[in-house]
Write a protein that holds these residues in place. Structure first.
Motif, PDB file in Angstrom:
ATOM      1  N   ASP A  17       0.807  -1.290   0.011  1.00  0.00           N
ATOM      2  CA  ASP A  17       0.059  -0.004   0.035  1.00  0.00           C
ATOM      3  C   ASP A  17       0.911   1.226  -0.071  1.00  0.00           C
ATOM      4  O   ASP A  17       0.111   2.173   0.412  1.00  0.00           O
ATOM      5  CB  ASP A  17      -0.910   0.100   1.112  1.00  0.00           C
ATOM      6  CG  ASP A  17      -2.127  -0.883   1.190  1.00  0.00           C
ATOM      7  OD1 ASP A  17      -2.495  -1.424  -0.111  1.00  0.00           O
ATOM      8  OD2 ASP A  17      -2.584  -1.188   2.180  1.00  0.00           O
ATOM      9  N   VAL A  18       2.067   1.186  -0.385  1.00  0.00           N
ATOM     10  CA  VAL A  18       2.983   2.332  -0.262  1.00  0.00           C
ATOM     11  C   VAL A  18       2.485   3.633  -1.150  1.00  0.00           C
ATOM     12  O   VAL A  18       2.525   4.563  -0.465  1.00  0.00           O
ATOM     13  CB  VAL A  18       4.578   2.180  -0.417  1.00  0.00           C
ATOM     14  CG1 VAL A  18       4.935   1.373   0.760  1.00  0.00           C
ATOM     15  CG2 VAL A  18       4.849   1.580  -1.884  1.00  0.00           C
ATOM     16  N   SER A  19       1.841   3.119  -2.072  1.00  0.00           N
ATOM     17  CA  SER A  19       1.584   4.489  -2.931  1.00  0.00           C
ATOM     18  C   SER A  19       0.433   5.244  -2.314  1.00  0.00           C
ATOM     19  O   SER A  19       0.266   6.499  -2.243  1.00  0.00           O
ATOM     20  CB  SER A  19       1.159   4.102  -4.319  1.00  0.00           C
ATOM     21  OG  SER A  19       0.270   3.147  -4.456  1.00  0.00           O
ATOM     22  N   ARG A  20      -0.498   4.412  -1.633  1.00  0.00           N
ATOM     23  CA  ARG A  20      -1.796   4.891  -0.956  1.00  0.00           C
ATOM     24  C   ARG A  20      -1.362   5.574   0.351  1.00  0.00           C
ATOM     25  O   ARG A  20      -2.084   6.441   0.701  1.00  0.00           O
ATOM     26  CB  ARG A  20      -2.705   3.824  -0.769  1.00  0.00           C
ATOM     27  CG  ARG A  20      -4.122   4.161  -0.771  1.00  0.00           C
ATOM     28  CD  ARG A  20      -5.067   3.160  -0.464  1.00  0.00           C
ATOM     29  NE  ARG A  20      -4.666   2.042   0.410  1.00  0.00           N
ATOM     30  CZ  ARG A  20      -4.876   2.117   1.853  1.00  0.00           C
ATOM     31  NH1 ARG A  20      -5.406   3.256   2.378  1.00  0.00           N
ATOM     32  NH2 ARG A  20      -4.681   0.924   2.655  1.00  0.00           N
ATOM     33  N   LEU A  21      -0.181   5.350   0.926  1.00  0.00           N
ATOM     34  CA  LEU A  21       0.344   5.861   1.953  1.00  0.00           C
ATOM     35  C   LEU A  21       1.190   6.989   1.992  1.00  0.00           C
ATOM     36  O   LEU A  21       1.951   7.339   2.708  1.00  0.00           O
ATOM     37  CB  LEU A  21       1.112   4.619   2.965  1.00  0.00           C
ATOM     38  CG  LEU A  21       0.094   3.322   3.212  1.00  0.00           C
ATOM     39  CD1 LEU A  21       0.738   2.522   3.780  1.00  0.00           C
ATOM     40  CD2 LEU A  21      -0.984   4.189   4.243  1.00  0.00           C
ATOM     41  N   GLY A  22       1.223   7.496   0.649  1.00  0.00           N
ATOM     42  CA  GLY A  22       1.931   8.906   0.574  1.00  0.00           C
ATOM     43  C   GLY A  22       3.216   8.613   0.122  1.00  0.00           C
ATOM     44  O   GLY A  22       4.260   9.910   0.132  1.00  0.00           O
ATOM     45  N   VAL A  23       3.938   7.359  -0.039  1.00  0.00           N
ATOM     46  CA  VAL A  23       5.354   7.453  -0.562  1.00  0.00           C
ATOM     47  C   VAL A  23       5.404   7.711  -2.268  1.00  0.00           C
ATOM     48  O   VAL A  23       4.686   7.133  -2.959  1.00  0.00           O
ATOM     49  CB  VAL A  23       6.000   5.833  -0.241  1.00  0.00           C
ATOM     50  CG1 VAL A  23       7.231   6.031  -0.829  1.00  0.00           C
ATOM     51  CG2 VAL A  23       5.661   5.848   1.187  1.00  0.00           C
TER      52      VAL A  23
ATOM     53  N   ALA B 134      10.857   1.770  -0.278  1.00  0.00           N
ATOM     54  CA  ALA B 134      10.012   1.448   0.814  1.00  0.00           C
ATOM     55  C   ALA B 134       9.554   0.003   0.974  1.00  0.00           C
ATOM     56  O   ALA B 134       9.413  -0.644   2.073  1.00  0.00           O
ATOM     57  CB  ALA B 134       8.684   2.407   0.744  1.00  0.00           C
ATOM     58  N   ARG B 135       9.159  -0.465  -0.273  1.00  0.00           N
ATOM     59  CA  ARG B 135       8.332  -1.926  -0.236  1.00  0.00           C
ATOM     60  C   ARG B 135       9.680  -3.008   0.078  1.00  0.00           C
ATOM     61  O   ARG B 135       9.496  -3.849   1.016  1.00  0.00           O
ATOM     62  CB  ARG B 135       8.300  -2.478  -1.842  1.00  0.00           C
ATOM     63  CG  ARG B 135       6.662  -1.657  -1.930  1.00  0.00           C
ATOM     64  CD  ARG B 135       6.179  -2.341  -3.235  1.00  0.00           C
ATOM     65  NE  ARG B 135       5.307  -1.355  -4.079  1.00  0.00           N
ATOM     66  CZ  ARG B 135       5.542  -0.608  -5.008  1.00  0.00           C
ATOM     67  NH1 ARG B 135       6.626  -0.408  -5.495  1.00  0.00           N
ATOM     68  NH2 ARG B 135       4.442   0.126  -5.392  1.00  0.00           N
TER      69      ARG B 135
ATOM     70  N   PRO C 167       4.227  10.937   6.779  1.00  0.00           N
ATOM     71  CA  PRO C 167       3.400  10.402   7.941  1.00  0.00           C
ATOM     72  C   PRO C 167       2.245   9.473   7.945  1.00  0.00           C
ATOM     73  O   PRO C 167       2.188   8.695   8.792  1.00  0.00           O
ATOM     74  CB  PRO C 167       2.693  11.882   8.006  1.00  0.00           C
ATOM     75  CG  PRO C 167       3.784  12.862   7.287  1.00  0.00           C
ATOM     76  CD  PRO C 167       4.436  12.140   6.370  1.00  0.00           C
ATOM     77  N   GLU C 168       1.846   9.228   6.971  1.00  0.00           N
ATOM     78  CA  GLU C 168       0.711   8.101   6.684  1.00  0.00           C
ATOM     79  C   GLU C 168       1.241   6.607   6.893  1.00  0.00           C
ATOM     80  O   GLU C 168       0.661   6.164   7.538  1.00  0.00           O
ATOM     81  CB  GLU C 168      -0.227   8.272   5.340  1.00  0.00           C
ATOM     82  CG  GLU C 168      -1.092   9.500   5.308  1.00  0.00           C
ATOM     83  CD  GLU C 168      -1.964   9.594   6.432  1.00  0.00           C
ATOM     84  OE1 GLU C 168      -2.639   8.410   6.757  1.00  0.00           O
ATOM     85  OE2 GLU C 168      -2.153  10.623   7.072  1.00  0.00           O
ATOM     86  N   LEU C 169       2.438   6.636   6.281  1.00  0.00           N
ATOM     87  CA  LEU C 169       3.016   5.450   6.142  1.00  0.00           C
ATOM     88  C   LEU C 169       3.559   5.184   8.066  1.00  0.00           C
ATOM     89  O   LEU C 169       3.380   4.207   8.463  1.00  0.00           O
ATOM     90  CB  LEU C 169       4.279   5.249   5.445  1.00  0.00           C
ATOM     91  CG  LEU C 169       5.186   4.151   5.748  1.00  0.00           C
ATOM     92  CD1 LEU C 169       4.570   2.723   5.499  1.00  0.00           C
ATOM     93  CD2 LEU C 169       6.404   4.078   4.740  1.00  0.00           C
ATOM     94  N   ALA C 170       4.143   5.980   8.473  1.00  0.00           N
ATOM     95  CA  ALA C 170       4.735   6.070   9.810  1.00  0.00           C
ATOM     96  C   ALA C 170       3.434   5.800  11.037  1.00  0.00           C
ATOM     97  O   ALA C 170       3.505   5.113  11.672  1.00  0.00           O
ATOM     98  CB  ALA C 170       5.295   7.357  10.086  1.00  0.00           C
ATOM     99  N   LYS C 171       2.476   6.574  10.657  1.00  0.00           N
ATOM    100  CA  LYS C 171       1.267   6.330  11.525  1.00  0.00           C
ATOM    101  C   LYS C 171       0.674   4.840  11.493  1.00  0.00           C
ATOM    102  O   LYS C 171       0.247   4.616  12.656  1.00  0.00           O
ATOM    103  CB  LYS C 171      -0.028   7.156  11.107  1.00  0.00           C
ATOM    104  CG  LYS C 171       0.262   8.677  11.576  1.00  0.00           C
ATOM    105  CD  LYS C 171      -0.897   9.406  11.334  1.00  0.00           C
ATOM    106  CE  LYS C 171      -1.537   9.509  10.279  1.00  0.00           C
ATOM    107  NZ  LYS C 171      -2.605  10.465   9.865  1.00  0.00           N
TER     108      LYS C 171
END
Length: 83
Positions: free
Chosen positions: A19-25, A33-34, A65-69
């Protein structure tokens, strides 16, 4: 691939990797990230996630931030095991 994991936290990490694209990466950072998330998932699955691996993944994720959260709650129990 999430199918290779049985440990729930490893499955969660693989899901985040998907989901990294949806999580702002941004596109240019998604492969990294993957790779980081899947590498950590493999360590979690094996029960050998160490402090340097956790720190590297968290350090990378904190740029997004979205990924980190989403990542931090999954990793909290692993900090105790690794410290």
């Amino acid at each position: 691939d999430m199918c290779e994991f049985l440990e729930p936290d490893a499955v969660a990490l693989a899901s985040l990797a998907a989901d990294v694209s949806r999580l702002g990466v941004p596109e240019g950072r998604r492969a990294a990230a993957r790779a980081l998330l899947l590498d950590l998932a493999r360590h979690v699955e094996a029960g050998d996630a160490d402090w340097p691996t956790l720190r590297g993944t968290v350090n990378f994720a904190m740029e997004f931030p979205e990924l980190a959260k989403r990542l931090m709650p999954v990793l909290l129990p692993w900090f105790d095991r690794a410290a």
